[in-house]
Write a protein that holds these residues in place. Structure first.
Motif, PDB file in Angstrom:
ATOM      1  N   THR A 114       1.219  -1.194  -0.008  1.00 47.85           N
ATOM      2  CA  THR A 114      -0.316  -0.127   0.011  1.00 47.85           C
ATOM      3  C   THR A 114       0.351   1.274  -0.343  1.00 47.85           C
ATOM      4  OG1 THR A 114      -2.315   0.773   0.948  1.00 47.85           O
ATOM      5  CG2 THR A 114      -0.199  -0.018   2.131  1.00 47.85           C
ATOM      6  N   MET A 115       0.634   2.691  -0.451  1.00 52.11           N
ATOM      7  CA  MET A 115       0.969   3.293  -0.322  1.00 52.11           C
ATOM      8  C   MET A 115       0.393   4.669  -0.682  1.00 52.11           C
ATOM      9  SD  MET A 115       1.761   2.993  -4.853  1.00 52.11           S
ATOM     10  CE  MET A 115       2.635   4.905  -4.498  1.00 52.11           C
ATOM     11  N   GLY A 116       0.944   6.145  -0.031  1.00 50.09           N
ATOM     12  CA  GLY A 116       0.670   6.790  -0.342  1.00 50.09           C
ATOM     13  C   GLY A 116       1.698   8.077  -0.814  1.00 50.09           C
ATOM     14  N   THR A 117       1.194   8.890  -0.734  1.00 42.06           N
ATOM     15  CA  THR A 117       1.913  10.081  -1.417  1.00 42.06           C
ATOM     16  C   THR A 117       0.932  11.858  -1.740  1.00 42.06           C
ATOM     17  OG1 THR A 117       1.359  10.302  -4.025  1.00 42.06           O
ATOM     18  CG2 THR A 117       2.889   9.118  -3.470  1.00 42.06           C
ATOM     19  N   GLY A 118       1.960  12.817  -0.827  1.00 44.63           N
ATOM     20  CA  GLY A 118       1.130  14.187  -1.218  1.00 44.63           C
ATOM     21  C   GLY A 118       2.487  15.769  -1.217  1.00 44.63           C
ATOM     22  N   GLY A 119       2.195  15.957  -1.779  1.00 48.47           N
ATOM     23  CA  GLY A 119       3.496  17.572  -2.090  1.00 48.47           C
ATOM     24  C   GLY A 119       2.808  18.533  -2.795  1.00 48.47           C
ATOM     25  N   THR A 120       3.413  19.433  -2.666  1.00 49.08           N
ATOM     26  CA  THR A 120       2.668  20.647  -3.819  1.00 49.08           C
ATOM     27  C   THR A 120       3.858  21.013  -4.884  1.00 49.08           C
ATOM     28  OG1 THR A 120       5.322  21.762  -2.775  1.00 49.08           O
ATOM     29  CG2 THR A 120       2.515  22.574  -1.373  1.00 49.08           C
ATOM     30  N   LEU A 121       3.113  21.442  -5.383  1.00 50.97           N
ATOM     31  CA  LEU A 121       3.173  21.769  -7.121  1.00 50.97           C
ATOM     32  C   LEU A 121       2.901  23.307  -8.102  1.00 50.97           C
ATOM     33  CD1 LEU A 121       1.308  18.815  -8.359  1.00 50.97           C
ATOM     34  CD2 LEU A 121       3.185  18.300  -8.318  1.00 50.97           C
TER      35      LEU A 121
END
Length: 445
Positions: free
Chosen positions: A413-420
């Motif tokens: 299982t995986m999760g990502t997040g951030g700004t662009l």
């Protein structure tokens, strides 16, 4: 000095390392190596996640996607590897009018089709000629005084495949690269001359004393139009300390912008490389001088955004932005550490950090770290970028990812997040953010 054959990391398959393995006789180890070189290895992977793109500061509208990402890898020895696959984003809800089932910005140019090739490797570091294609992440061109820690995927709507060619002929070592093999964009080359080879014949250890000339030009025609720019640099390097598993070197260089009169820069510095069975570390410290708008590391981690709008209050492309005359100190560290067994906990660490401080009050930082815990079943990765800190109009970007493997490691299982930051046709950068969670499965043979 270990001459860098590439600034991109080629990682096809991660094979387990067994703690406490007995020493293998040299003849047996050589036979096992030949068997591995002749055997085909493969990896089949599929990720399925939900992806949400969110506006920041009330700009634009949010969008939701189902992201399906297949990956297919084939590898044979050190001389051949092929990695295919790309994320396909299917619209879950429409954030604006005129959107289709598949996110249009991911496939609206010829360059975007390059993302289907994650990596293609022909030749090894020991071969006289080598070729590599794929995404460029933290890429540096040899001496790295023009192209340093550059990424060709910083623009979220531009997904090119880059490539580089390496070659050795007598005392000459060359690397040529293109940030986009399907478009007229960033192209350059560096040629390094082994001075000891020229003066005294082929040395036992090449590359101890070198002179190198590099030149890079951005045509500015793909991934959105931007002003063209050209840079060139001359470098000299001398390895002054050689020990088993350790080298130290001194360096000096001078460069300029042929398309801008009076734009030049100089650099002096030192570096060290250390390699042990558990540690791979590279350190560099430089003092730099910038004049007339030239700077070392011009094509850096922020370049694919700065070519449209540089960090700072001016709001103009980097090629037209004012860069104050002055000096700076630059430090860089690349560290890889692997402990197969540490108090019953298996860990792996990769750290990359570059920091530059200018005497007129500006700071630039680019870093990433990845750590594996619990017998490699959990991996956490962080990366961040700060450009123009300490000055008005500073730019900040960051992201995090976590991946947890279970059921023998095949399912995760995986999760990502951030700004662009999304470049717009008007030459501005639209702020945004992303968040994603999902599952994946893979099978290595």
């Amino acid at each position: 000095m270990r001459m860098m054959r590439s600034g991109a990391v080629w990682l096809l398959l991660a094979w387990p390392v067994v703690a406490g393995a007995e020493e293998v006789p040299e003849t047996q180890a050589g036979e096992e190596q030949r068997v591995r070189d002749s055997a085909w290895r493969s990896l089949l992977r599929l990720d399925a996640t939900t992806l949400v793109l969110l506006p920041r500061a009330g700009v634009g509208t949010d969008e939701g996607f189902l992201q399906v990402e297949p990956t297919l890898v084939f590898e044979r020895g050190e001389d051949f590897g092929l990695n295919l696959g790309a994320p396909v984003r299917l619209q879950l809800w429409r954030g604006r009018e005129g959107t289709g089932l598949v996110r249009r910005e991911d496939w609206d140019s010829l360059s975007d089709w390059g993302q289907l090739v994650r990596g293609l490797k022909l030749g090894s570091n020991d071969a006289p000629v080598g070729v590599w294609f794929g995404a460029l992440e933290s890429y540096s061109l040899l001496s790295a005084h023009i192209v340093r820690r550059y990424s060709n995927r910083s623009n979220p709507d531009y997904h090119p495949a880059g490539g580089f060619l390496t070659g050795t002929l007598g005392p000459l070592y060359t690397q040529a690269f293109a940030s986009d093999v399907l478009g007229a964009r960033l192209m350059g080359a560096e040629v390094a001359l082994d001075v000891q080879h020229v003066l005294f014949g082929q040395p036992r250890k090449p590359g101890r004393y070198t002179l190198a000339l590099s030149a890079v030009h951005d045509w500015g025609e793909a991934g959105g139009r931007a002003p063209p720019v050209t840079l060139a640099h001359l470098d000299g390097t001398a390895v002054v300390v050689v020990r088993p598993g350790f080298e130290a070197h001194l360096l000096a260089g001078w460069g300029g912008r042929p398309d801008a009169g009076g734009a030049w820069g100089a650099v002096v510095g030192a570096g060290a490389d250390a390699v042990t069975p558990a540690l791979d570390m590279r350190l560099r410290l430089e003092v730099r001088r910038q004049q007339g708008g030239f700077r070392q590391g011009y094509f850096g981690p922020d370049y694919e955004l700065a070519r449209f709008k540089a960090a700072g209050p001016e709001g103009v492309p980097l090629a037209e932005a004012h860069f104050p005359d002055g000096t700076s100190a630059y430090g860089e560290a690349e560290v890889g550490w692997d402990a197969v067994r540490y108090g019953g906990l298996s860990k792996h660490l990769k750290l990359s950090l570059g920091v530059e401080a200018f005497n007129w009050g500006r700071f630039d930082v680019d870093g990433r770290v990845a750590v594996q815990f619990f017998a490699r079943s959990l991996e956490v990765a962080l990366k961040g970028l700060g450009v123009g800190m300490g000055q008005p109009g500073a730019r900040y970007l960051g992201a995090a990812e976590a991946r947890w493997r279970f059921l023998g490691g095949k399912l995760y299982t995986m999760g990502t997040g951030g700004t662009l930051l999304f470049p717009t046709p008007e030459g501005t950068l639209r702020p945004g953010a992303f968040a994603s969670v999902g599952l994946g499965v893979d099978d290595a043979r």
